[in-house]
Scaffold this active site. Structure first.
Site, mmCIF file in Angstrom:
data_model
loop_
_atom_site.group_PDB
_atom_site.id
_atom_site.type_symbol
_atom_site.label_atom_id
_atom_site.label_comp_id
_atom_site.label_asym_id
_atom_site.label_seq_id
_atom_site.Cartn_x
_atom_site.Cartn_y
_atom_site.Cartn_z
ATOM 1 C CG ASP A 112 -28.455 -57.789 -6.852
ATOM 2 O OD1 ASP A 112 -27.397 -57.594 -6.819
ATOM 3 O OD2 ASP A 112 -28.893 -59.028 -6.264
ATOM 4 C CG HIS A 126 -26.640 -58.464 -3.409
ATOM 5 N ND1 HIS A 126 -26.954 -59.277 -4.410
ATOM 6 C CD2 HIS A 126 -25.867 -59.207 -2.684
ATOM 7 C CE1 HIS A 126 -26.533 -60.544 -4.116
ATOM 8 N NE2 HIS A 126 -25.797 -60.627 -3.098
ATOM 9 C CG ASP A 183 -39.085 -43.334 -12.644
ATOM 10 O OD1 ASP A 183 -39.702 -44.459 -12.371
ATOM 11 O OD2 ASP A 183 -38.926 -42.308 -11.921
ATOM 12 C CG ASP A 233 -41.950 -44.709 -8.366
ATOM 13 O OD1 ASP A 233 -41.290 -44.783 -9.579
ATOM 14 O OD2 ASP A 233 -42.570 -45.549 -7.977
ATOM 15 C CB SER A 289 -26.079 -63.381 -2.033
ATOM 16 O OG SER A 289 -25.125 -63.241 -2.829
ATOM 17 C CB ILE A 329 -39.025 -47.339 -7.877
ATOM 18 C CG1 ILE A 329 -38.581 -46.796 -6.706
ATOM 19 C CG2 ILE A 329 -38.885 -48.876 -7.900
ATOM 20 C CD1 ILE A 329 -39.610 -46.664 -5.528
ATOM 21 C CG ASP A 360 -42.878 -47.868 -13.465
ATOM 22 O OD1 ASP A 360 -43.288 -46.759 -13.818
ATOM 23 O OD2 ASP A 360 -41.979 -48.097 -12.830
#
Ligand SMILES: *[C@@H]1O[C@H](CO)[C@@H](O)[C@H](O)[C@H]1NC(C)=O
Ligand SMILES: *[C@@H]1O[C@H](CO)[C@@H](O)[C@H](O)[C@H]1NC(C)=O
Ligand SMILES: *[C@@H]1O[C@H](CO)[C@@H](O)[C@H](O)[C@H]1NC(C)=O
Ligand SMILES: *[C@@H]1O[C@H](CO)[C@@H](O)[C@H](O)[C@H]1NC(C)=O
Ligand SMILES: *[C@@H]1O[C@H](CO)[C@@H](O)[C@H](O)[C@H]1NC(C)=O
Ligand SMILES: *[C@@H]1O[C@H](CO)[C@@H](O)[C@H](O)[C@H]1NC(C)=O
Ligand SMILES: *[C@@H]1O[C@H](CO)[C@@H](O)[C@H](O)[C@H]1NC(C)=O
Ligand SMILES: *[C@@H]1O[C@H](CO)[C@@H](O)[C@H](O)[C@H]1NC(C)=O
Ligand SMILES: *[C@@H]1O[C@H](CO)[C@@H](O)[C@H](O)[C@H]1NC(C)=O
Ligand SMILES: *[C@@H]1O[C@H](CO)[C@@H](O)[C@H](O)[C@H]1NC(C)=O
Ligand SMILES: *[C@@H]1O[C@H](CO)[C@@H](O)[C@H](O)[C@H]1NC(C)=O
Length: 533
Positions: A407, A447, A265, A272, A196, A274, A268
């Site tokens: 993030d 983050h 989703d 899942d 950060s 992510i 990719d």
């Protein structure tokens, strides 16, 4: 903690490049303790005043009573015998830093500086304990002021200068001297670990103080700092207050998140939960617009517009880019930080105290004039956007840059933008940059820590699932610097319910930019089911 201690010993044993005295016997520990007790008068460094030195035995839950209450817990567990030295270093006639050096008995010959977070003046004790536990002589400073607010910047550009660059650099110069005085020999290699604001500080060092470090780990960097601060503040002008018709209630964001996953989703290759590449996601919230009867899980057309505005980049009055868009995927966390219907506190403090010296400035009035002012005033060049890293490259130093793709406070889209900026400025292709600068996008990581995916990559004490350099950004950079073995991927871990004792849930090899992860076949929770392309 136990696992970390165990691994720490393994690491010390297999990584030590300096001949160590036998610390196993109590005589050596007595010597170490005596050395610690008598070190203060031997530290003769210009502008430095030592407050105290203190032997901290392995396993101590150290009490830090004078830690500012806004900085968090005043306790830190210390895993290894450590000499703790606290001092003040004046940096100008009206500013200075409070810093500490944590010198472990099991020194590996390595030096490490920790960083800071937000606008805060808080020593990173957790990072100090992590590094000292791994045998680094560690330093940390308060960034020139105490506590999390930016009030100390008011009418004092010297305190801003400490925050922008001078605290870290001074801490490193002084810390290396202290380490030499204490151990009687110069450190072998010097490292940096931060996230950060700490990530920005890592890049500030790479850009302007190339001699300070041989290896830098910079996570989720808050670089392009003035513009980032404008961007963080601009969400309030989109959402307005929680009574406004444009405001999207907090309970809608999990629904929006699901709708984003529905649309993006599978890009990719795996559904899942992510997103491996949020930059590919062009989200449209129109499917959530209410039908004839409004209910609590739909958006009014005005609220849908708010959502769309959040996912577009911020531009200046002249059309230039101020800061990239918020990446899709982070919205649940971001809704508690940036889409709350109140001004973002760091933006308010930065404009009031560091840029305008006007405590009455109203963050609700933030507009393109302010964005331009911030970029122009750029105190102490805190922007941290220099694209020429040739000084750090030429001395053989290595930079490991990473950013979590969930993030919710610093858009990860800004990190590839910096990478491209370096590539263009230096005229280097990614494979040429690979020699000294590697950037990893960490899917499912929030983050600096947390998130839905395999976010534990050794970025801090609580995220050190493993000390294996394949799975740990800190030991990875050490191996890169000392053995020339560069990280190809960074393997992250997610534990079941984020509880280590429950075992591993997900492992994933995070790719080096510009590569991205694509699911090939098999269990998406296993790293071998994915390929970096
Ligand atoms: C350290 O001590 C404090 C105060 O007694 C306590 O709250 C905290 O849980 C302790 N930490 C650990 C890890 O034991
Ligand atoms: C230091 O390392 C030695 C082995 O090299 C080990 O026996 C000892 O427990 C370590 N001490 C601490 C405090 O980590
Ligand atoms: C000591 O502080 C003064 C300003 O107060 C500064 O000019 C000088 O460079 C500092 N010395 C060192 C070694 O940093
Ligand atoms: C900041 O905190 C340190 C202790 O961590 C203390 O010694 C110092 O006096 C404080 N500085 C100010 C300006 O309050
Ligand atoms: C602690 O931090 C807060 C917020 O930054 C600050 O206002 C306050 O003065 C600090 N307290 C001390 C004792 O330094
Ligand atoms: C709206 O904001 C006010 C003040 O900022 C707060 O007190 C109130 O609880 C909020 N209402 C909701 C529904 O979040
Ligand atoms: C999103 O938009 C960009 C730019 O228009 C385009 O390059 C990309 O292919 C789009 N992605 C998807 C998944 O449609
Ligand atoms: C709310 O309205 C939306 C859009 O009309 C509809 O799809 C959804 O099923 C409704 N939800 C409930 C709980 O009625
Ligand atoms: C910051 O924003 C200004 C416009 O306000 C823009 O001209 C400048 O290029 C931006 N800087 C960076 C590093 O993006
Ligand atoms: C931004 O706001 C300030 C006052 O808060 C005003 O003076 C300025 O004209 C505004 N700029 C634009 C572009 O509206
Ligand atoms: C994980 O948490 C969920 C929800 O809190 C719970 O239902 C489940 O039993 C937990 N799993 C384990 C292995 O503890």
């Amino acid at each position: 903690m136990k696992l970390l201690q165990l691994l720490s010993l393994t690491l010390v044993n297999s990584w030590t490049s300096v001949a160590l005295p036998d610390h196993g016997n109590s005589g050596a520990i007595d010597d170490f303790q005596a050395n610690c007790a008598s070190i203060a008068p031997k530290i003769n460094i210009e502008n430095a005043t030592v407050y105290f030195s203190q032997f901290v035995a392995a396993g101590t839950n150290l009490s830090i009573p004078d830690r500012n209450v806004t900085c968090g817990s005043p306790y830190q567990v210390v895993s290894t015998h450590t000499c703790r030295i606290a001092l003040y270093v004046s940096t100008s006639d009206r500013s200075g830093i409070n810093m500490e050096a944590w010198l472990p008995a099991n020194w590996t010959g390595r030096f490490l500086s920790t960083g800071n977070g937000g606008l805060a003046g808080c020593i990173g004790y957790g990072d100090m304990a992590y590094a000292a536990g791994l045998g680094f002589a560690a330093v940390g400073a308060n960034n020139g002021h105490n506590g999390t607010s930016g009030g100390a910047f008011y009418n004092n550009p010297e305190v801003v200068a400490d925050f922008a660059y001078r605290s870290i650099h001074t801490g490193v110069v002084v810390g290396k001297e202290i380490s030499k005085t204490f151990y009687g020999e110069t450190h072998k290699k010097s490292y940096y670990l931060g996230c950060s604001t700490g990530g920005r500080q890592g890049f500030k060092s790479a850009q302007d103080f190339p001699e300070d470090f041989d290896g830098i780990v910079a996570g989720a960097p808050a670089f392009s700092f003035n513009n980032l601060t404008s961007w963080s503040g601009h969400f309030f002008s989109i959402t307005e207050t929680n009574t406004s018709a444009t405001f999207v209630p907090t309970n809608m964001w999990p629904i929006i998140h699901q709708d984003i996953l529905k649309q993006c989703d599978a890009l990719d290759g795996s559904v899942d939960g992510i997103l491996e590449d949020p930059m590919l996601c062009n989200y449209s919230s129109t499917a959530l617009i209410c039908g004839p009867t409004q209910n609590s899980s739909c958006l009014t057309p005005l609220q849908s517009e708010t959502v769309q505005k959040i996912f577009v980049p911020l531009y200046a009055a002249d059309g230039s880019l101020v800061y990239p868009r918020m990446q899709p995927g982070s919205e649940i966390v971001a809704s508690f930080l940036l889409y709350t219907g109140t001004p973002f506190p760091y933006t308010a403090d930065w404009f009031r105290y560091a840029l305008y010296n006007d405590p009455s400035w109203d963050p609700a009035t933030l507009n393109t004039t302010d964005y331009a002012n911030a970029a122009r005033i750029n105190p102490s060049n805190i922007e941290t956007w220099k694209g020429d890293l040739s000084d750090v490259r030429d001395r053989g130093a290595k930079i490991l840059h990473w950013h979590g793709l969930m993030d919710g406070i610093i858009s990860s889209d800004n990190s590839p933008r910096y990478y491209e900026h370096v590539s263009q400025t230096m005229g280097l292709t990614p494979s040429q940059l690979d020699d000294f600068y590697r950037f990893f996008r960490i899917s499912g990581a929030g983050h600096c820590s947390g998130g839905d995916g395999a976010f534990n990559i050794g970025q801090n004490l609580n995220s050190a699932a493993s000390l294996n350099p394949e799975e740990n950004v800190l030991t990875a950079v050490v191996r890169w610097v000392e053995e020339g073995v560069a990280p190809e991927t960074i393997t992250g871990t997610k534990f079941v319910n984020d509880t280590q004792s429950l075992g591993v849930d997900i492992k994933r090899n995070h790719c080096r930019y510009p590569k991205k992860n694509v699911h090939r076949s098999g269990d998406a929770k296993k790293p071998e089911s994915w390929e970096c392309v």
